[in-house]
Design a protein around this motif. Structure first.
Motif, PDB file in Angstrom:
ATOM      1  N   GLY A 148      27.390  39.167  35.707  1.00 21.24           N
ATOM      2  CA  GLY A 148      27.578  38.302  36.934  1.00 21.24           C
ATOM      3  C   GLY A 148      29.210  38.837  37.396  1.00 21.24           C
ATOM      4  N   ARG A 149      29.354  39.194  38.655  1.00 24.16           N
ATOM      5  CA  ARG A 149      30.627  39.557  39.016  1.00 24.16           C
ATOM      6  C   ARG A 149      30.947  38.650  40.370  1.00 24.16           C
ATOM      7  NH1 ARG A 149      34.930  42.862  39.222  1.00 24.16           N
ATOM      8  NH2 ARG A 149      34.245  43.343  37.006  1.00 24.16           N
ATOM      9  N   GLY A 150      32.375  38.306  40.434  1.00 26.01           N
ATOM     10  CA  GLY A 150      32.610  37.234  41.587  1.00 26.01           C
ATOM     11  C   GLY A 150      34.193  37.915  42.054  1.00 26.01           C
ATOM     12  N   HIS A 151      34.321  37.435  43.157  1.00 29.38           N
ATOM     13  CA  HIS A 151      35.618  37.902  43.838  1.00 29.38           C
ATOM     14  C   HIS A 151      36.786  37.578  42.844  1.00 29.38           C
ATOM     15  CE1 HIS A 151      38.074  39.233  47.003  1.00 29.38           C
ATOM     16  NE2 HIS A 151      38.788  37.805  47.099  1.00 29.38           N
ATOM     17  N   PHE A 152      36.746  36.479  42.200  1.00 34.88           N
ATOM     18  CA  PHE A 152      37.880  35.823  41.419  1.00 34.88           C
ATOM     19  C   PHE A 152      37.716  36.096  39.928  1.00 34.88           C
ATOM     20  CE2 PHE A 152      38.197  33.702  45.371  1.00 34.88           C
ATOM     21  CZ  PHE A 152      39.429  33.839  45.668  1.00 34.88           C
ATOM     22  N   VAL A 170      26.721  34.729  23.397  1.00 35.28           N
ATOM     23  CA  VAL A 170      27.296  33.742  24.397  1.00 35.28           C
ATOM     24  C   VAL A 170      27.526  34.248  25.677  1.00 35.28           C
ATOM     25  CG1 VAL A 170      28.322  32.157  22.498  1.00 35.28           C
ATOM     26  CG2 VAL A 170      29.856  33.689  23.413  1.00 35.28           C
ATOM     27  N   ALA A 171      27.952  33.667  26.446  1.00 34.41           N
ATOM     28  CA  ALA A 171      28.277  33.934  27.735  1.00 34.41           C
ATOM     29  C   ALA A 171      30.092  33.734  27.958  1.00 34.41           C
ATOM     30  CB  ALA A 171      27.831  33.267  29.037  1.00 34.41           C
ATOM     31  N   VAL A 172      30.840  34.849  28.509  1.00 35.86           N
ATOM     32  CA  VAL A 172      32.418  34.702  28.583  1.00 35.86           C
ATOM     33  C   VAL A 172      32.553  34.915  30.140  1.00 35.86           C
ATOM     34  CG1 VAL A 172      34.434  35.649  28.179  1.00 35.86           C
ATOM     35  CG2 VAL A 172      32.826  35.592  26.080  1.00 35.86           C
ATOM     36  N   LYS A 173      33.195  33.932  30.692  1.00 37.58           N
ATOM     37  CA  LYS A 173      33.752  33.771  31.946  1.00 37.58           C
ATOM     38  C   LYS A 173      35.085  34.607  31.680  1.00 37.58           C
ATOM     39  CE  LYS A 173      34.481  30.313  34.901  1.00 37.58           C
ATOM     40  NZ  LYS A 173      34.360  29.308  35.677  1.00 37.58           N
ATOM     41  N   VAL A 174      35.500  35.528  32.544  1.00 37.44           N
ATOM     42  CA  VAL A 174      36.713  36.315  32.499  1.00 37.44           C
ATOM     43  C   VAL A 174      37.440  36.078  33.865  1.00 37.44           C
ATOM     44  CG1 VAL A 174      37.901  38.351  32.184  1.00 37.44           C
ATOM     45  CG2 VAL A 174      35.637  38.151  30.875  1.00 37.44           C
ATOM     46  N   ILE A 175      38.492  35.579  33.804  1.00 38.48           N
ATOM     47  CA  ILE A 175      39.377  35.214  35.038  1.00 38.48           C
ATOM     48  C   ILE A 175      40.675  35.832  34.971  1.00 38.48           C
ATOM     49  CG2 ILE A 175      40.171  33.327  36.643  1.00 38.48           C
ATOM     50  CD1 ILE A 175      38.357  31.431  34.975  1.00 38.48           C
ATOM     51  N   PRO A 176      40.973  37.038  35.825  1.00 35.49           N
ATOM     52  CA  PRO A 176      42.118  37.860  35.763  1.00 35.49           C
ATOM     53  C   PRO A 176      43.045  36.839  36.299  1.00 35.49           C
ATOM     54  CG  PRO A 176      40.289  38.950  36.704  1.00 35.49           C
ATOM     55  CD  PRO A 176      39.668  37.644  36.679  1.00 35.49           C
ATOM     56  N   LYS A 177      44.255  36.917  35.463  1.00 28.14           N
ATOM     57  CA  LYS A 177      45.332  36.006  35.867  1.00 28.14           C
ATOM     58  C   LYS A 177      46.140  36.567  37.348  1.00 28.14           C
ATOM     59  CE  LYS A 177      46.825  34.269  31.391  1.00 28.14           C
ATOM     60  NZ  LYS A 177      47.874  34.210  30.377  1.00 28.14           N
ATOM     61  N   SER A 178      45.789  37.928  37.788  1.00 30.85           N
ATOM     62  CA  SER A 178      46.185  38.477  38.805  1.00 30.85           C
ATOM     63  C   SER A 178      45.728  37.748  39.955  1.00 30.85           C
ATOM     64  CB  SER A 178      45.875  39.964  39.014  1.00 30.85           C
ATOM     65  OG  SER A 178      44.602  40.175  38.932  1.00 30.85           O
ATOM     66  N   ASN A 215      47.714  38.348  28.241  1.00 37.09           N
ATOM     67  CA  ASN A 215      48.574  38.662  29.237  1.00 37.09           C
ATOM     68  C   ASN A 215      47.845  38.846  30.693  1.00 37.09           C
ATOM     69  OD1 ASN A 215      50.746  38.294  27.677  1.00 37.09           O
ATOM     70  ND2 ASN A 215      50.878  40.373  27.536  1.00 37.09           N
ATOM     71  N   ALA A 216      46.598  39.235  30.571  1.00 34.53           N
ATOM     72  CA  ALA A 216      45.874  39.777  31.591  1.00 34.53           C
ATOM     73  C   ALA A 216      44.689  38.828  32.161  1.00 34.53           C
ATOM     74  CB  ALA A 216      44.976  40.885  31.627  1.00 34.53           C
ATOM     75  N   ASN A 217      44.191  38.055  31.098  1.00 32.56           N
ATOM     76  CA  ASN A 217      42.980  37.215  31.519  1.00 32.56           C
ATOM     77  C   ASN A 217      43.050  36.029  30.875  1.00 32.56           C
ATOM     78  OD1 ASN A 217      41.647  39.443  33.228  1.00 32.56           O
ATOM     79  ND2 ASN A 217      41.232  40.490  31.021  1.00 32.56           N
ATOM     80  N   VAL A 218      41.908  34.908  31.320  1.00 35.50           N
ATOM     81  CA  VAL A 218      41.871  33.842  30.721  1.00 35.50           C
ATOM     82  C   VAL A 218      40.087  34.169  30.538  1.00 35.50           C
ATOM     83  CG1 VAL A 218      41.299  31.456  31.012  1.00 35.50           C
ATOM     84  CG2 VAL A 218      43.353  32.308  31.606  1.00 35.50           C
ATOM     85  N   TYR A 219      39.638  33.784  29.144  1.00 37.52           N
ATOM     86  CA  TYR A 219      38.471  33.842  28.911  1.00 37.52           C
ATOM     87  C   TYR A 219      37.765  32.490  28.452  1.00 37.52           C
ATOM     88  CZ  TYR A 219      40.232  38.415  28.100  1.00 37.52           C
ATOM     89  OH  TYR A 219      40.832  39.749  28.211  1.00 37.52           O
ATOM     90  N   ILE A 220      36.619  32.228  29.271  1.00 39.07           N
ATOM     91  CA  ILE A 220      35.862  30.795  28.944  1.00 39.07           C
ATOM     92  C   ILE A 220      34.655  31.189  28.173  1.00 39.07           C
ATOM     93  CG2 ILE A 220      35.156  28.457  29.821  1.00 39.07           C
ATOM     94  CD1 ILE A 220      37.125  29.031  32.045  1.00 39.07           C
ATOM     95  N   VAL A 221      34.581  30.764  26.894  1.00 35.27           N
ATOM     96  CA  VAL A 221      33.380  30.908  26.080  1.00 35.27           C
ATOM     97  C   VAL A 221      32.383  29.884  26.228  1.00 35.27           C
ATOM     98  CG1 VAL A 221      32.396  31.852  23.744  1.00 35.27           C
ATOM     99  CG2 VAL A 221      34.705  32.389  24.752  1.00 35.27           C
ATOM    100  N   MET A 222      31.323  30.042  26.335  1.00 33.31           N
ATOM    101  CA  MET A 222      30.252  28.994  26.685  1.00 33.31           C
ATOM    102  C   MET A 222      28.879  29.660  26.375  1.00 33.31           C
ATOM    103  SD  MET A 222      31.338  27.038  30.210  1.00 33.31           S
ATOM    104  CE  MET A 222      31.724  28.385  30.924  1.00 33.31           C
ATOM    105  N   GLU A 223      27.698  28.589  26.288  1.00 30.09           N
ATOM    106  CA  GLU A 223      26.333  29.000  26.068  1.00 30.09           C
ATOM    107  C   GLU A 223      25.674  29.893  26.945  1.00 30.09           C
ATOM    108  OE1 GLU A 223      22.528  26.169  25.361  1.00 30.09           O
ATOM    109  OE2 GLU A 223      24.453  25.067  25.971  1.00 30.09           O
TER     110      GLU A 223
END
Length: 596
Positions: A148-152, A170-178, A215-223
């Motif tokens: 899944g891809r999003g604008h942020f 699992v699923a990992v939501k990757v949020i770029p710090k940029s 340094n580049a991203n936040v990773y949220i690991v969930m079910e």
């Protein structure tokens, strides 16, 4: 809550093509919406197609669910349910005005005072994007394909490399710090992780594993939930569920929402897209996801920022003064959709939807409503009262006759009980007597609900509950979220129970919701009977000054003029009008305590 019920309020089309913007959900291979809008062309097959404005939130630089644009295309014919199209914030027109004013103001500023792009970039560079999360993502997780891809941000499948969960997907939501360009967007990420970490222990809550950063991203690991959205199943069924199938869905939704509310968490974006099934099986478990718009709320606090999704947003959210009852309204909209396949509030524009939510009542006269049970219609109506004080809570809804007979279930504590008890303990002796009289007229369903709540508070061998009973009962159900929302601090204000127990009779008087009772068809009969009991046992001679003092409204001349009608001139006792007014008491609503 049934039996004596409220008065009545006054097919899915195939999906067609037009662009839809979505954002990736944290635990879902599909997508969930963002807040951009696209012009819609008319269709040769239908009179017109309209977008389905659904996403309403603050004007932030980061969307709660990761944000993004979907490759899928859908449309919304008339008011029938189809994949939601997601528009700008409900406050868009206000922001546009402010933006224009700002532009005019900047145009008049001297050149040296205008902020350059370079200065703005320097401000962004100055933001602290350190979250304190673990930096071991690469060593602990094996990132898979993007789902899944999003604008942020974007969502990927992943597996643990080692430990007890080795090879667990699992699923990992990757949020770029940029993408985190403001302090608000950074705080959004921090709060979402905080809520996911603080909530735990419910079967219908998406499981949170960990949060990482580099340094580049936040990773949220969930079910990882592979069964798809509730919305997909609604569409697959043609938009209509049988009553039994709708009960099965709503029971799970109400259970997890009641749990969140007890912990002091309001979701603020409940809709079919934010409920996922764990597998493709028909009876798989439903999980609530996407806490990107959620927040902690204290029992005596009201929120005021407009967030949520247009078709599901509660009237009080648009009025900027709300608490957990806003989630219940959203569940009412979902219930309406499940049972009839169309939205209760519909318009072709965003502002039109808001007008409908604020001004119109949902229709229960069109098919299939006439063929549905009285209990089903009553259930939905009582979730969609525009006055949140009359609306059922999630816990109460689980005790409604339409749901209660579905299957045996554990009824959660209701935070409303503690709000009511606090108001009761602060009331005058005269109002307590009035509430006691009204509690004698409770109908069977209300009594069953109060008996269930009283039992949860574990009364002692003498049949009394004390402050210690309440603390112990809550401790067995508490998560870290409850501490964050300051519910233990709120209970400390129930000091009237510190040295004195409360039996079931007084508990009924303390816990009864006058506004909810007032919404029943039998209100007039009940309140007349209650006044007769009050006349025999609690009414007494009272002067205006004393009444004003008991109500805590001061002694100004306008107040005295109003209270003058409350007292019967023949004997100086409270009149029927005064009795009804006294029952409602001084508003316990607090001023807006949180601003964003």
């Amino acid at each position: 809550m049934g039996g004596c019920t409220s008065k009545p309020s006054s097919s899915v089309k195939p999906k067609d093509a037009f662009p839809q913007n979505d954002d990736s959900t944290p635990a879902h291979p599909g997508k969930s919406p963002v807040r951009t809008s696209t012009a819609v062309k008319s269709s040769p097959f239908l009179p017109f197609y309209t977008p389905s404005p659904a996403r309403h939130r603050r004007n932030k630089s980061r969307d709660g669910g990761g944000g993004g644009e979907s490759k899928s295309v859908t449309s919304t014919p008339l008011r029938q349910l189809a994949r939601a199209f997601h528009p700008p914030s409900p406050a868009k027109h206000i922001r546009d005005v402010l933006r224009r004013r700002k532009g005019k103001k900047e145009a008049t500023l001297p050149a040296e005072k205008k902020q350059t792009e370079e200065e703005k970039e320097r401000e962004e560079v100055g933001l602290d994007k350190r979250f304190g999360f673990s930096r071991e993502f690469q060593s602990r997780m094996e990132l898979g394909e993007e789902i899944g891809r999003g604008h942020f941000g974007y969502t990927c499948s992943a597996k643990f490399k080692k430990g007890e969960l080795k090879d667990h997907e699992v699923a990992v939501k990757v949020i770029p710090k940029s993408k985190m360009t403001t302090a608000i967007s950074i705080e959004d990420v921090r709060r979402e992780v905080k809520i996911l970490r603080a909530l735990s222990g419910h079967n219908n809550l998406v499981q949170f594993y960990d949060a990482f950063e580099d340094n580049a991203n936040v990773y949220i690991v969930m079910e990882l939930c592979g069964g798809g959205e509730l919305l997909d199943r609604i569409l697959a069924r043609g938009g209509k569920y049988s009553e039994d199938d709708a009960k099965a869905v709503l029971t799970q939704i109400l259970n997890v929402v009641a749990f969140c509310h007890l912990q002091g968490v309001v979701h603020r974006d409940l809709k079919p897209e934010n409920f996922l099934y764990t597998s493709k099986e028909d009876n798989s478990q439903l999980k609530v996801i996407d806490f990107g718009l959620s927040d902690f709320v204290r029992p005596d606090e009201r929120l005021n920022d407009i967030v949520g999704s247009a078709y599901y947003v509660a009237p009080e959210v648009l009025h900027r003064s709300y608490t957990t009852e806003a989630d219940v309204w959203s569940i009412g909209v979902i219930a309406y959709i499940l049972l009839c396949g169309s939205r209760p509030f519909w318009a072709r524009t965003e502002s039109g939807i808001f007008r409908a939510v604020l001004k119109t009542d949902p229709s229960f006269s069109e098919p299939p409503w006439p063929s549905l049970s009285f209990e089903a219609k009553d259930f939905v109506k009582r979730l969609l009262y525009k006055d949140p004080r009359k609306r059922m809570t999630a816990s109460q809804a689980l005790m409604h006759p339409w749901i209660a007979g579905c299957k045996k279930m554990n009824i959660p504590f209701d935070i409303l009980i503690f709000r009511q008890m606090k108001a009761y303990l602060k009331s005058s002796s005269l109002r307590k007597a009035a509430l006691t009289a009204l509690s004698k007229t409770l109908i069977t369903d209300e009594l069953l609900y109060l008996k269930a709540q009283f039992a949860l508070l574990a009364p002692n061998k003498n049949g009394l509950i004390t402050l210690d009973n309440i603390r112990s009962a809550l401790a067995s159900n508490a998560t870290e979220a409850m501490k964050e929302s300051r519910i233990p601090d709120f209970l400390a204000l129930l000091n009237g129970l510190e040295y004195k127990g409360m039996d079931f009779e007084e508990f009924c008087a303390a816990s009864i919701s006058v506004h909810q009772h007032e919404s029943l068809d039998c209100w007039e009969q009940s309140v007349r009977h209650a006044y007769e009991l009050f006349e025999m046992n609690g009414n007494r001679v009272i002067v205006i000054e004393e009444l004003a003092s008991e109500l805590g409204v001061g002694s100004s001349i306008p107040v005295h003029t109003i209270l003058h009608d409350w007292i019967r001139h023949t004997d100086g006792k409270l009149s029927f009008l005064g009795f009804v007014k006294l029952l409602h008491g001084v508003s316990t609503r607090q001023p807006l305590a949180k601003t964003r």
